[in-house]
Design a protein around this motif. Sequence first.
Motif, PDB file in Angstrom:
ATOM      1  N   THR A   1       5.471 159.532  23.444  1.00 46.52           N
ATOM      2  CA  THR A   1       4.059 159.457  23.820  1.00 46.52           C
ATOM      3  C   THR A   1       3.206 160.350  22.932  1.00 46.52           C
ATOM      4  O   THR A   1       2.116 159.959  22.491  1.00 46.52           O
ATOM      5  CB  THR A   1       3.882 159.868  25.296  1.00 46.52           C
TER       6      THR A   1
ATOM      7  N   MET B   1      -3.321 153.800  33.646  1.00 47.97           N
ATOM      8  CA  MET B   1      -2.054 153.403  33.014  1.00 47.97           C
ATOM      9  C   MET B   1      -1.501 152.178  33.725  1.00 47.97           C
ATOM     10  O   MET B   1      -1.869 151.875  34.868  1.00 47.97           O
ATOM     11  CB  MET B   1      -1.004 154.533  33.132  1.00 47.97           C
TER      12      MET B   1
ATOM     13  N   THR C   1       2.532 150.064  34.046  1.00 47.71           N
ATOM     14  CA  THR C   1       3.951 150.036  33.698  1.00 47.71           C
ATOM     15  C   THR C   1       4.606 148.905  34.472  1.00 47.71           C
ATOM     16  O   THR C   1       3.930 148.170  35.206  1.00 47.71           O
ATOM     17  CB  THR C   1       4.611 151.401  33.985  1.00 47.71           C
TER      18      THR C   1
ATOM     19  N   HIS D   1      12.293 151.385  37.598  1.00 49.68           N
ATOM     20  CA  HIS D   1      11.175 151.535  36.672  1.00 49.68           C
ATOM     21  C   HIS D   1      11.629 151.220  35.255  1.00 49.68           C
ATOM     22  O   HIS D   1      12.697 151.645  34.816  1.00 49.68           O
ATOM     23  CB  HIS D   1      10.621 152.962  36.721  1.00 49.68           C
TER      24      HIS D   1
ATOM     25  N   TYR E   1       4.865 151.241  28.830  1.00 52.28           N
ATOM     26  CA  TYR E   1       3.604 151.749  29.353  1.00 52.28           C
ATOM     27  C   TYR E   1       2.426 151.189  28.562  1.00 52.28           C
ATOM     28  O   TYR E   1       2.515 150.986  27.347  1.00 52.28           O
ATOM     29  CB  TYR E   1       3.523 153.275  29.240  1.00 52.28           C
TER      30      TYR E   1
ATOM     31  N   TYR F   1      -1.699 152.379  28.168  1.00 49.19           N
ATOM     32  CA  TYR F   1      -2.643 153.460  28.474  1.00 49.19           C
ATOM     33  C   TYR F   1      -4.046 153.055  28.026  1.00 49.19           C
ATOM     34  O   TYR F   1      -4.207 152.404  26.972  1.00 49.19           O
ATOM     35  CB  TYR F   1      -2.312 154.732  27.688  1.00 49.19           C
TER      36      TYR F   1
ATOM     37  N   GLN G   1       5.997 160.462  33.342  1.00 52.81           N
ATOM     38  CA  GLN G   1       4.936 159.752  34.050  1.00 52.81           C
ATOM     39  C   GLN G   1       4.427 160.522  35.271  1.00 52.81           C
ATOM     40  O   GLN G   1       3.314 160.278  35.754  1.00 52.81           O
ATOM     41  CB  GLN G   1       5.398 158.350  34.457  1.00 52.81           C
TER      42      GLN G   1
ATOM     43  N   ILE H   1      -1.491 154.700  38.250  1.00 49.00           N
ATOM     44  CA  ILE H   1      -0.598 153.906  37.402  1.00 49.00           C
ATOM     45  C   ILE H   1      -0.336 152.586  38.108  1.00 49.00           C
ATOM     46  O   ILE H   1       0.270 152.550  39.183  1.00 49.00           O
ATOM     47  CB  ILE H   1       0.739 154.638  37.147  1.00 49.00           C
TER      48      ILE H   1
END
Length: 251
Positions: A77, A124, A126, A182, A186, A188, A212, A222
């Motif tokens: 990231t 965000m 995901t 998960h 991602y 953003y 996260q 998120i």
Amino acid sequence: MRAIGIIPARLASSRLPQKLLLAETGKPLLQYTWEAACRATQLSEIIVATDSEEIAEVVRAFGGTCEITRDDHPSGTDRIAEVVRRRSSDAEIIVNIQGDEPDIDPASLNQLVELLAENPASEMATLCTPITTREQWSDNSCTKVVCAANGAAMYFSRCPIPFYRDGEPDELLAGDTPWRLHLGLYAYRRDFLLRLTELPPSRLEKLERLEQLRALESGATIQVGEVAHPAAGIDTPDDYARFVQRHERAA
């Protein structure tokens, strides 16, 4: 709404050295991921962000766009954020694509962009997929996510959440499972990505070793979408051998 994809690509890999450059199929592993990402219709550009000139040369050879970054980033990231600060000032959404997932479905990348477009209050997005095996349920390397009714993440953990107090998980795993795995993809909003990487690691993040959680602890929303099947990541020599076999059968 302009969205771009960035693939963070480190040369170092402890369990499978230089895995992104492995090319027993005739193409480097990273190229498969890049080609899949290029098929995502919601992404206007794909950039590889790497600390390695060797990777950069390979990316340029197969026609990709590459940015060299510092070699001291603590996470992918942060590597992505360096590239975003340097360029792509007109991109509103940044999608983080794992370089070691050559079978990534372009539709999943599109879904991430659409989640942010449809949920303007979310910083965000995901993805997750149902957990249906006891092995995944109990494995603390498999991150679980619990969501609110509107699809916003409530918490991520390495532990099996929610906790089933009055029964055994096998009763539910084979049916309408409440557990979600998960997936490490991602999207953003650009400004939030830059703010997030300027924050120190949060308390829960350090406990669970899940980046996260920094976003959740900062008050961010998120949004989580669901897919039926995850892409297979390449982490070990056996993973790569199976990928080569799948490629050979498909050829």
